[in-house]
Motif scaffolding. Structure first.
Motif, PDB file in Angstrom:
ATOM      1  N   ILE A   1      89.123  65.697  45.940  1.00  0.00           N
ATOM      2  CA  ILE A   1      88.680  65.331  47.276  1.00  0.00           C
ATOM      3  C   ILE A   1      89.766  64.594  48.042  1.00  0.00           C
ATOM      4  CG2 ILE A   1      86.180  65.319  46.970  1.00  0.00           C
ATOM      5  CD1 ILE A   1      86.376  62.418  46.096  1.00  0.00           C
ATOM      6  N   THR A   2      91.004  64.625  47.542  1.00  0.00           N
ATOM      7  CA  THR A   2      92.083  63.962  48.270  1.00  0.00           C
ATOM      8  C   THR A   2      92.488  64.822  49.469  1.00  0.00           C
ATOM      9  OG1 THR A   2      93.700  65.032  46.879  1.00  0.00           O
ATOM     10  CG2 THR A   2      93.046  62.810  46.259  1.00  0.00           C
ATOM     11  N   GLU A   3      93.290  64.222  50.332  1.00  0.00           N
ATOM     12  CA  GLU A   3      93.703  64.943  51.536  1.00  0.00           C
ATOM     13  C   GLU A   3      94.398  66.254  51.158  1.00  0.00           C
ATOM     14  OE1 GLU A   3      97.574  63.252  53.360  1.00  0.00           O
ATOM     15  OE2 GLU A   3      96.703  61.560  52.271  1.00  0.00           O
ATOM     16  N   SER A   4      94.204  67.267  51.992  1.00  0.00           N
ATOM     17  CA  SER A   4      94.754  68.564  51.625  1.00  0.00           C
ATOM     18  C   SER A   4      96.226  68.626  51.981  1.00  0.00           C
ATOM     19  CB  SER A   4      93.985  69.674  52.325  1.00  0.00           C
ATOM     20  OG  SER A   4      94.354  69.703  53.679  1.00  0.00           O
ATOM     21  N   THR A   5      96.958  69.382  51.180  1.00  0.00           N
ATOM     22  CA  THR A   5      98.393  69.502  51.375  1.00  0.00           C
ATOM     23  C   THR A   5      98.716  70.990  51.464  1.00  0.00           C
ATOM     24  OG1 THR A   5      98.459  69.397  48.969  1.00  0.00           O
ATOM     25  CG2 THR A   5      99.151  67.426  50.146  1.00  0.00           C
ATOM     26  N   PRO A   6      99.673  71.343  52.312  1.00  0.00           N
ATOM     27  CA  PRO A   6     100.041  72.757  52.339  1.00  0.00           C
ATOM     28  C   PRO A   6     100.872  73.061  51.099  1.00  0.00           C
ATOM     29  CG  PRO A   6     101.479  71.503  53.790  1.00  0.00           C
ATOM     30  CD  PRO A   6     100.510  70.520  53.194  1.00  0.00           C
ATOM     31  N   GLY A   7     100.577  74.144  50.427  1.00  0.00           N
ATOM     32  CA  GLY A   7     101.386  74.520  49.269  1.00  0.00           C
ATOM     33  C   GLY A   7     102.318  75.630  49.678  1.00  0.00           C
ATOM     34  N   GLN A   8     103.601  75.371  49.606  1.00  0.00           N
ATOM     35  CA  GLN A   8     104.508  76.462  49.934  1.00  0.00           C
ATOM     36  C   GLN A   8     105.830  76.351  49.212  1.00  0.00           C
ATOM     37  OE1 GLN A   8     104.822  76.260  54.143  1.00  0.00           O
ATOM     38  NE2 GLN A   8     106.046  74.401  54.132  1.00  0.00           N
ATOM     39  N   LEU A   9     106.491  77.494  49.093  1.00  0.00           N
ATOM     40  CA  LEU A   9     107.793  77.537  48.447  1.00  0.00           C
ATOM     41  C   LEU A   9     108.813  76.901  49.362  1.00  0.00           C
ATOM     42  CD1 LEU A   9     107.771  81.269  47.287  1.00  0.00           C
ATOM     43  CD2 LEU A   9     107.515  79.281  45.817  1.00  0.00           C
ATOM     44  N   SER A  10     109.834  76.285  48.764  1.00  0.00           N
ATOM     45  CA  SER A  10     110.945  75.788  49.565  1.00  0.00           C
ATOM     46  C   SER A  10     111.760  76.992  50.036  1.00  0.00           C
ATOM     47  CB  SER A  10     111.828  74.877  48.716  1.00  0.00           C
ATOM     48  OG  SER A  10     112.507  75.649  47.743  1.00  0.00           O
ATOM     49  N   ASP A  11     112.625  76.775  51.035  1.00  0.00           N
ATOM     50  CA  ASP A  11     113.468  77.864  51.516  1.00  0.00           C
ATOM     51  C   ASP A  11     114.257  78.485  50.376  1.00  0.00           C
ATOM     52  OD1 ASP A  11     112.653  77.721  54.054  1.00  0.00           O
ATOM     53  OD2 ASP A  11     114.456  76.709  54.849  1.00  0.00           O
TER      54      ASP A  11
ATOM     55  N   GLY B   1     102.106  70.507  35.510  1.00  0.00           N
ATOM     56  CA  GLY B   1     101.383  70.288  36.762  1.00  0.00           C
ATOM     57  C   GLY B   1     101.076  68.804  36.908  1.00  0.00           C
ATOM     58  N   LEU B   2     101.095  68.308  38.125  1.00  0.00           N
ATOM     59  CA  LEU B   2     100.816  66.885  38.343  1.00  0.00           C
ATOM     60  C   LEU B   2     100.099  66.715  39.671  1.00  0.00           C
ATOM     61  CD1 LEU B   2     101.339  63.834  37.572  1.00  0.00           C
ATOM     62  CD2 LEU B   2     103.372  64.004  39.016  1.00  0.00           C
ATOM     63  N   MET B   3      99.009  65.952  39.624  1.00  0.00           N
ATOM     64  CA  MET B   3      98.332  65.584  40.866  1.00  0.00           C
ATOM     65  C   MET B   3      98.001  64.102  40.780  1.00  0.00           C
ATOM     66  SD  MET B   3      95.062  67.171  42.719  1.00  0.00           S
ATOM     67  CE  MET B   3      94.443  66.388  44.191  1.00  0.00           C
ATOM     68  N   VAL B   4      98.481  63.353  41.767  1.00  0.00           N
ATOM     69  CA  VAL B   4      98.219  61.915  41.798  1.00  0.00           C
ATOM     70  C   VAL B   4      97.710  61.548  43.185  1.00  0.00           C
ATOM     71  CG1 VAL B   4      99.261  59.610  41.635  1.00  0.00           C
ATOM     72  CG2 VAL B   4     100.008  61.410  40.080  1.00  0.00           C
ATOM     73  N   GLY B   5      96.696  60.733  43.233  1.00  0.00           N
ATOM     74  CA  GLY B   5      96.179  60.291  44.526  1.00  0.00           C
ATOM     75  C   GLY B   5      94.986  59.384  44.300  1.00  0.00           C
ATOM     76  N   GLU B   6      94.357  58.974  45.395  1.00  0.00           N
ATOM     77  CA  GLU B   6      93.161  58.151  45.250  1.00  0.00           C
ATOM     78  C   GLU B   6      92.030  59.039  44.750  1.00  0.00           C
ATOM     79  OE1 GLU B   6      92.353  56.001  48.865  1.00  0.00           O
ATOM     80  OE2 GLU B   6      94.446  55.317  48.928  1.00  0.00           O
ATOM     81  N   ASN B   7      91.281  58.528  43.780  1.00  0.00           N
ATOM     82  CA  ASN B   7      90.107  59.248  43.303  1.00  0.00           C
ATOM     83  C   ASN B   7      90.381  60.609  42.686  1.00  0.00           C
ATOM     84  OD1 ASN B   7      87.965  57.460  43.853  1.00  0.00           O
ATOM     85  ND2 ASN B   7      88.346  57.818  46.038  1.00  0.00           N
ATOM     86  N   VAL B   8      91.488  60.763  42.024  1.00  0.00           N
ATOM     87  CA  VAL B   8      91.680  62.001  41.261  1.00  0.00           C
ATOM     88  C   VAL B   8      90.999  61.794  39.908  1.00  0.00           C
ATOM     89  CG1 VAL B   8      93.361  63.542  40.199  1.00  0.00           C
ATOM     90  CG2 VAL B   8      93.832  62.529  42.435  1.00  0.00           C
ATOM     91  N   ARG B   9      90.089  62.702  39.575  1.00  0.00           N
ATOM     92  CA  ARG B   9      89.236  62.512  38.400  1.00  0.00           C
ATOM     93  C   ARG B   9      89.477  63.583  37.350  1.00  0.00           C
ATOM     94  NH1 ARG B   9      84.300  63.502  42.239  1.00  0.00           N
ATOM     95  NH2 ARG B   9      85.833  65.095  42.757  1.00  0.00           N
ATOM     96  N   MET B  10      89.036  63.299  36.150  1.00  0.00           N
ATOM     97  CA  MET B  10      89.154  64.306  35.109  1.00  0.00           C
ATOM     98  C   MET B  10      88.313  65.530  35.451  1.00  0.00           C
ATOM     99  SD  MET B  10      88.453  64.089  31.090  1.00  0.00           S
ATOM    100  CE  MET B  10      89.970  63.713  30.355  1.00  0.00           C
ATOM    101  N   SER B  11      87.233  65.344  36.143  1.00  0.00           N
ATOM    102  CA  SER B  11      86.425  66.504  36.531  1.00  0.00           C
ATOM    103  C   SER B  11      87.228  67.410  37.476  1.00  0.00           C
ATOM    104  CB  SER B  11      85.122  66.045  37.187  1.00  0.00           C
ATOM    105  OG  SER B  11      85.412  65.223  38.309  1.00  0.00           O
ATOM    106  N   ASP B  12      88.162  66.810  38.249  1.00  0.00           N
ATOM    107  CA  ASP B  12      89.022  67.631  39.119  1.00  0.00           C
ATOM    108  C   ASP B  12      89.989  68.462  38.288  1.00  0.00           C
ATOM    109  OD1 ASP B  12      87.801  66.376  41.270  1.00  0.00           O
ATOM    110  OD2 ASP B  12      89.355  64.830  41.420  1.00  0.00           O
ATOM    111  N   LEU B  13      90.507  67.824  37.239  1.00  0.00           N
ATOM    112  CA  LEU B  13      91.384  68.564  36.329  1.00  0.00           C
ATOM    113  C   LEU B  13      90.621  69.768  35.775  1.00  0.00           C
ATOM    114  CD1 LEU B  13      93.941  68.877  34.521  1.00  0.00           C
ATOM    115  CD2 LEU B  13      92.857  67.334  32.891  1.00  0.00           C
ATOM    116  N   LYS B  14      89.385  69.512  35.391  1.00  0.00           N
ATOM    117  CA  LYS B  14      88.579  70.591  34.830  1.00  0.00           C
ATOM    118  C   LYS B  14      88.355  71.694  35.864  1.00  0.00           C
ATOM    119  CE  LYS B  14      84.476  71.197  31.923  1.00  0.00           C
ATOM    120  NZ  LYS B  14      83.312  70.550  31.294  1.00  0.00           N
ATOM    121  N   GLY B  15      88.077  71.282  37.100  1.00  0.00           N
ATOM    122  CA  GLY B  15      87.845  72.264  38.167  1.00  0.00           C
ATOM    123  C   GLY B  15      89.082  73.093  38.464  1.00  0.00           C
ATOM    124  N   VAL B  16      90.220  72.420  38.554  1.00  0.00           N
ATOM    125  CA  VAL B  16      91.469  73.126  38.863  1.00  0.00           C
ATOM    126  C   VAL B  16      91.822  74.088  37.729  1.00  0.00           C
ATOM    127  CG1 VAL B  16      93.978  72.794  39.068  1.00  0.00           C
ATOM    128  CG2 VAL B  16      92.421  71.398  40.430  1.00  0.00           C
TER     129      VAL B  16
END
Ligand code: ZN
Lengths: 344, 802
Positions: B488-498, A215-230
């Motif tokens: 808190i980053t912008e939300s993205t739609p999660g979906q399978l590819s075709d 799994g990978l999430m990259v962006g502004e302000n991605v925190r370890m607490s987010d990893l914990k939450g997810v």
């Protein structure tokens, strides 16, 4: 006349009682109540009676007609009912005989677990990336902060094909492959399921081929607490709402800080048992904050963005979830094994 | 790394912590304690005994009758069969009532008529692994060398009251591969101070440099080398405390000097090597690369061939040790050794790793060099060893160290802001808390307005960037204290590819049709790789396979599916229906082309409902039906065609090539009977197609078709044709001839036999005509139907069956 009527009535009722078929019932009706029947005859002869007697007699005739007719109807109903009952009795089957089987196969347990995890992360806005099983040394190691002589390469002894290509040892190469395509523009939210390979001798707990979900999430302000939450919502959905998670410090070359995630034991609830080796906790996956070198090499600026990554093993999750005791079962494909995964 | 609680206690106050509690705290701090082991494997009642007399048993050659003082009023008589028992020894006695490992209870016994009140124990009987028992006691009882008192608890003297923590060290934490490093870590975790050894040495006037002339050829290969010389050494067994320390760390005691170097290795993490100075062969100590083909016989009496990738210690003419890996047999310390050249060096870890790998030699020493040792501890470790040799082996240490290279390196500065720590962790840790954590780690630092500049000591080479400091703060702050938040980053739609959606539909379709999914290995044998494929394509072969069975990447899924069929059939599971979707690997550029295939194998009964007397075996059409259904599912039923084909491993009369549009995408068929025989399978049908071709086919969006508003007309027709004519050909001709109003053609009977001429068969079709614009007239139907009849007659000589 009155007597005659009474006699007719008694006769008729007696015959009705004796009747055993619809035809007999019909014959009796014709015989007594028909246009040529005795009661009709009597009615016709009523004209000879006095004006006083006539209504009285008329009433009597009607009463007797009604009595016979009611009795006939009742008998007919009874006979019909008996006939239906007889038929139903004849048609009765042995409902304990087995039903006709519906031919249906089912998912392999690994697919079952992987799809469940995929759906869970799809729901959290992740998409699913897939990549090649034969990888370059660069994507499998170097882009993940594992240069050629890094001691951690010992940790994952690998199947090389040439000096520069190998069977991927994890699905993490898709981190770099995905990020490179985005030219430093986030956010990145992917999970990467797939087959991976390591030089292990197959036994009850090792397999040279197995599955991994990165799994990978990259962006502004991605925190370890987010990893914990997810990961917490993952653990609860996968293993039950009562599950707690804990993160322990660990080490992976491509994350810093690195953690391992344990869940509270679903077998004993945390008191200690054989499933959790007495600790109350079960190790589920590894992860951490994406190492700045990894971000940098894939075109992201670690000053601007941060990220988390994690990797888990569907075999291990399936073994824990279903109590499977030998990893080789997944690859032997005994139909008695696979068929067990056809229910909820 | 095995950590003895008793040993660790020397450096850190562990009072009030049980081994399990400590293990839990260390694990939470970041070093996983894998096991906690008690050295006492259920022993009680074992005391020290003094053998007062020892005489041979009158009726047994190998038994001795001993009178042993076990600290009670009267000595006890014990019969002992050990060859090394003797009067005057202090030994471990399991008294009557004692319990030994394995719940072995000691009772009063009579041996050949003589009473025995207890047992004199060997170390193995006390639960110590044979491989850790000193040679002298390997085949007999253990004898105490120290001054001990009869009647006292023997477990204490043998350190059997200890508990051992086994640390599972990740590669970055090589700093904890020694007791001092563990002490720093435990001190930080418990927030307690630590007390480290500070060796004090008495040195003679004579100087080491008079004995050794040192030259390191390349300081990149060997940044520091120091040789200490110790004279007048007496080689003997080690004292019990030293033996206990080594045993607790899983190392077998040998003799005092070797044991001391091992002890210091464990304590400081610094590999040391003791050469017998008199056997060294010269005063010269030259460190250089080996020449290609140069040879050395190592301590394990094996001749090794070296190359210029390897660093060696030489006496000026020949190698006496492979640097950091193993010493040579010629200069080994022996019983008569009196002068020792003690090496303490810092070798390039890459060179040690290379030599260790090339020679297949992994030692405690090479493992530590490879992972990196503390440069600043090299000299301290050699002083510690010299001090112990002086104390224990009676040596005199010469003045100075013959050395080359800098003894120490500077601490490295790494900076981090408190705000950054909190930003990455998602926490609110204060400046004071951060400062406290660095103090627990014994890192010095400067703090300017929340920016900490930390002087990272060389003992922690894993800390090089600010993220490493975030981890140090995070792990000691405790990840339990990090909150669980949602991104808190912008939300993205999660979906399978075709493609992913379609793949899921394939699985569901096949499972709905009755097939079970399998997952098999990608690696296969050369013979299986070419079983169903073109033998001329190049193999994608592993450089170093673990076995031939798993040496090449597969180009077809069927061989492993057939293995699955065989496996199940061998277990009386004969009604089989399996499929798999997976990649096959075809040679291409640098990386192979990975193509997702779908394959299936079916055999035995397809339908079975026994009490209603229904049984239907699998046949070609079952498999064909599955693929046709799949084609419908993906909207390509018109474009997927089957053509008679000949494949070497398949039945020549029951095999079809599958085409999508005009591209060959796979095969279906029955296994060739010879193959069935070879694999011991009954009648088995298989298919394999290029799934990507099917899933990537462009199809129109699903669109609603108007429901019929007018009645249609159906005409049945039975055509007598040659038996070799394929129904499919007839159908195609009917289709063409029928025109737009012929909307459905169903083959409902195939007949051959009575009432038909030899070599002929009857094909019965039901043809449905429909006009979407208006009700069909009899005229229209007749026109179309006549065209059909004419066409089949002209093309195939088909006659209507009367
Ligand atoms: Zn448990």
């Amino acid at each position: 006349m009155q007597e005659r009527l009474q006699t007719l009535k008694e006769e008729a009722l007696l015959q009705i009682e004796k009747a055993s078929s619809m035809k007999e019932v019909q014959d009796i009706r014709v015989a007594y109540l028909g246009k040529k029947g005795p009661i009709t005859e009597i009615s016709k002869g009523m004209g000879k009676l006095s004006a006083e007697e006539r209504p009285k007699m008329g009433q009597l005739v009607n009463e007797i007609r009604t009595a016979i007719s009611d009795q006939l109807e009742e008998k007919a109903n009874g006979l019909e009912k008996a006939a239906v009952e007889e038929r139903l009795k004849k048609e009765t089957i042995d409902i304990s005989l087995p039903g006709r089987p519906i031919k249906r196969g089912n998912h392999h347990p690994l697919t079952r677990v992987i799809e469940e995890i995929e759906d869970l992360f799809l729901g959290m806005g992740f998409s699913i990336a897939e990549g090649p099983e034969v990888e370059t040394d660069y994507y499998n190691f170097e882009a993940l902060n594992l240069p050629k002589d890094h001691p951690a390469r010992d940790m994952q002894d690998s199947f090389y094909i040439t000096e520069e290509t190998l069977l991927r040892t994890h699905t993490s190469p898709m981190q770099a492959r995905t990020m490179e395509k985005l030219n430093g523009e986030g956010p990145v939210k992917i999970i990467v399921p797939g087959k991976v390979y390591r030089r292990d001798t197959d036994d009850a707990t090792h397999s040279h081929q197995f599955m991994q979900i990165e799994g990978l999430m990259v962006g502004e302000n991605v925190r370890m607490s987010d990893l914990k939450g997810v990961l917490q919502s993952f653990a609860k959905k996968m293993f039950g709402d009562e599950r707690e998670i804990r993160l322990r410090p660990s080490f992976f070359p491509f994350t810093e800080p690195s953690v391992e995630m344990d869940i509270s034991c679903f077998n004993c609830g945390g008191n200690g048992c054989s499933v959790c080796k007495g600790t109350g906790w079960i190790e589920i996956l590894g992860g951490g904050m994406v190492h700045p070198n990894v971000l940098r090499m894939s075109g992201f600026d670690p000053e601007k963005v941060t990220g988390f990554a994690f990797g888990m093993g569907p075999e291990r999750i399936a073994m824990l979830k279903y109590g499977i005791d030998d990893i080789r079962h997944f690859y032997t494909n005994d139909s008695r094994f696979i068929k067990q995964f056809n229910t909820l | 790394m095995l950590v003895s609680m008793n040993w660790l206690q020397q450096y850190v106050d562990l009072d009030s912590y049980s081994a399990d509690e400590l293990a839990d705290l260390i694990t939470k701090g970041g070093i996983e304690v894998e096991t906690v082991e008690k050295l006492n494997k259920g022993i009680s009642g074992v005391v020290i005994g003094h053998v007062l007399s020892c005489e041979q048993h009158p009726d047994a050659d190998k038994l001795n009758i001993c009178l042993v003082d076990i600290g009670e009023e009267e000595p006890v008589q014990i019969i002992c069969g050990a060859a090394n028992i003797a009067k005057g020894q202090h030994v471990a006695v399991a008294k009557v009532g004692a319990v030994l490992p394995g719940n072995f209870k000691i009772k009063k016994a009579k041996l050949r008529g003589e009473a025995s009140h207890g047992m004199i124990c060997s170390l193995q009987e006390l639960g110590i692994e044979s491989k850790l028992v000193q040679k002298e006691f390997a085949d007999g009882i253990f004898v105490f060398s120290d001054d001990v008192t009869p009647g006292e608890d023997a477990l204490h003297y043998l350190n059997l009251n200890d508990e051992i923590l086994e640390l599972g060290l990740t590669p970055n934490r090589a700093d904890a591969m020694n007791m001092i490093g563990v002490a720093y870590e435990v001190g930080a975790v418990l927030n307690r101070s630590i007390d480290l050894p500070s060796p004090e040495l008495v040195r003679t006037e004579e100087s080491a440099e008079d004995y050794v002339s040192l030259h390191v050829e390349n300081e990149d290969d060997n940044p520091y080398y120091g040789a200490t010389v110790i004279k007048d050494v007496t080689i003997a067994s080690s004292p019990q405390w030293l033996v206990n320390r080594l045993v607790s760390a899983g190392i077998r005691p040998i003799n005092n000097v070797v044991d001391i170097t091992n002890y210091v290795l464990l304590e400081y993490g610094q590999p040391l090597h003791a050469f017998d100075y008199d056997r060294f062969g010269s005063k010269e100590v030259i460190i250089r690369r080996a020449t290609d083909g140069e040879k050395i016989v190592t301590l394990d009496d094996t001749e090794r061939t070296l190359s210029s990738d390897h660093l060696v210690i030489t006496n000026g003419s020949k190698p006496v040790a492979v640097a950091g890996v193993m010493g040579g047999a010629d200069s080994e310390v022996q019983q008569d050794t009196t002068t020792i050249l003690l090496e303490a060096a810092y070798f390039n870890s890459k060179l040690v790793r290379k030599a260790s790998k090339d020679l297949g030699l992994r030692s405690d020493s090479s493992a530590r060099f490879e992972k990196g040792i503390d440069r600043n501890r090299v000299v301290g470790a050699s002083e510690r060893a010299a001090q112990l040799i002086q104390e224990i082996a009676g040596g005199t240490v010469l003045k100075g160290i013959a050395e080359q290279g800098a003894r120490t390196v500077e601490a490295k500065d790494v900076s981090i802001e408190v705000t950054r720590i909190n930003q990455v962790l998602g926490t609110e840790i204060s400046e004071t808390e951060v400062a406290a954590i660095f103090e627990r780690l014994q890192f010095s630092y400067q703090n300017f307005g929340g920016t900490f500049t930390v002087q990272v000591p060389p003992r922690r080479p894993d800390i090089t960037i600010s993220e490493d400091l975030i981890e140090e703060v995070g792990r000691l702050y405790g990840y339990d204290n990090v909150p669980a938040t949602l991104p808190i980053t912008e939300s993205t739609p999660g979906q399978l590819s075709d493609y992913q959606k379609k793949r899921r539909r394939v699985r569901r379709a096949l499972e709905g049709a009755g097939l079970y999914q399998t997952v098999t290995y990608s690696l296969t044998s050369p013979s299986k790789r070419i079983f169903f494929s073109d033998e001329t394509t190049d193999a994608i072969r592993l450089a170093m396979p673990m076995s031939e069975e798993r040496s090449e990447l597969r180009t077809s899924l069927l061989p492993h599916l057939l293995e699955v069929a065989q496996y199940n059939k061998n277990r009386q599971l004969e009604n089989l229906a399996f499929y798999e979707t997976a990649s096959v690997f075809l040679p291409d550029g640098e990386l192979p082309k990975e193509q997702e295939h779908l394959a299936g194998v079916v055999s035995g009964l397809w339908q079975e409902h026994l009490w209603q007397k229904e049984k239907k075996s699998v046949d070609f059409f079952v498999v064909k039906g599955i693929l046709e259904e799949l084609a419908v599912e993906f909207g390509v039923e018109e474009r997927l065609t089957f053509a008679r084909a000949d494949e070497p491993k398949l039945h020549p009369g029951r095999t079809a090539a599958v085409h999508l549009d005009n591209e060959l995408i796979g095969y279906i068929g029955q296994l060739h009977p010879e193959v069935e025989k070879e694999l011991d399978l009954s009648e088995t049908y298989v298919f394999e197609i290029n799934l990507e071709a099917l899933l990537k086919a462009n199809v129109d969006h699903l669109k609603y078709k108007k429901l019929p508003r007018f009645p249609s007309v159906t005409r049945d027709v039975a055509l007598v044709v040659n038996e070799s004519l394929e129904a499919g050909q007839v159908k195609r001709v009917i289709e063409e001839a029928g025109g737009a109003k012929l909307v459905e053609i169903n083959l409902f009977d195939v007949y051959q036999g009575e009432h038909l001429e030899e070599g002929k068969k009857s094909l019965a079709f039901s043809l449905r005509y429909y006009n979407p614009e208006q009700t069909l007239t009899e005229e229209e139907v007749k026109k179309a139907h006549d065209r059909v009849l004419t066409a089949v007659e002209e093309q195939f000589g088909a006659a209507l069956r009367s």
